[in-house]
Enzyme design. Sequence first.
Site: not given
Ligand code: NAG
Length: 288
Positions: A106, A108, A110, A204
């Site tokens: 695979e 990827d 995403e 997260g």
């Molecule tokens: C979303 O925004 C926060 C704050 O800027 C960042 O830490 C994070 O990496 C960004 N992306 C995701 C997928 O969480």
Amino acid sequence: MAAFSSSCSWKTGGLLFSVLLNYLIVVSAGNFYRDFQITFGNGRGSIHNGGQDLTLSLDKISGSGFKSRNKYLFGKIDMELKLVPGNSAGTVTAYYLSSLGATWDEIDFEFLGNVSGQPYVLHTNVFTQGKGRREQQFYLWFDPTADFHTYSVLWNPRCIVFYVDGIAIRQFKNLESIGVPFPKNQAMRIYSSLWNADEWATQGGRVKTDWSRAPFVASYRNFNADACILSGAGKTLCSPNVNAWLWKKLDLVRQSQIKWVQKKYMVYNYCTDYKRFPQGVPKECKYN
Ligand SMILES: *[C@@H]1O[C@H](CO)[C@@H](O)[C@H](O)[C@H]1NC(C)=O
């Protein structure tokens, strides 16, 4: 051993690639009706404009997805995507090549959404023989929701290269000679899906999908596969200019692009995650 560090040029040996190449015209400008089928989503995925455009959408009830009709064994594959705009937190747009079975391969891309104004994360991975754990994540140097951008994979017997708007961001070399499996025997289809992954995708998992913003929509256009296609009879039919990419390796310009992107935009690299790999990071890390 100099070939290791310099590029994807690691010698594969003349006989490894034993597929019969037939120089037939098997590619032309993409048409989503011809090249893909919607796989799920009950009308949430749809093709418009005579096959020129495709959209996937996600709401509280379901996401949607599509897959290619063809199976590819090597290729230079481009797709333009415009990702879910606004508050896309919790959504994931996956675009990948994959074979089937327990020892699948695979490749990827995403795209992990975010709240308005915060950056998407482009998550990449390579599975060989059913084993992945090779994540690299990047921010992009543009807003991927404002416009279409081209996401490409070069997959040949020497290497896999990920590109964004023609800029190489990652490579995975054929390092079979040091015991790292490389995808080269299993044909892959192209898949894409838009789905809810708010348990982990955004910051997260702390930011959840805001369903009051649904439906979330991602758009696709200008698919192009300069590739070898596995026919029903088990033959491989390649595009006429197959020689332009089948043995291609990363030139110095492209290698410095990777360095630039990794220096400025990389968010996560499994190759430097020493906590996760206390016994040492995977072997390929030294050469990619
Ligand atoms: C979303 O925004 C926060 C704050 O800027 C960042 O830490 C994070 O990496 C960004 N992306 C995701 C997928 O969480």
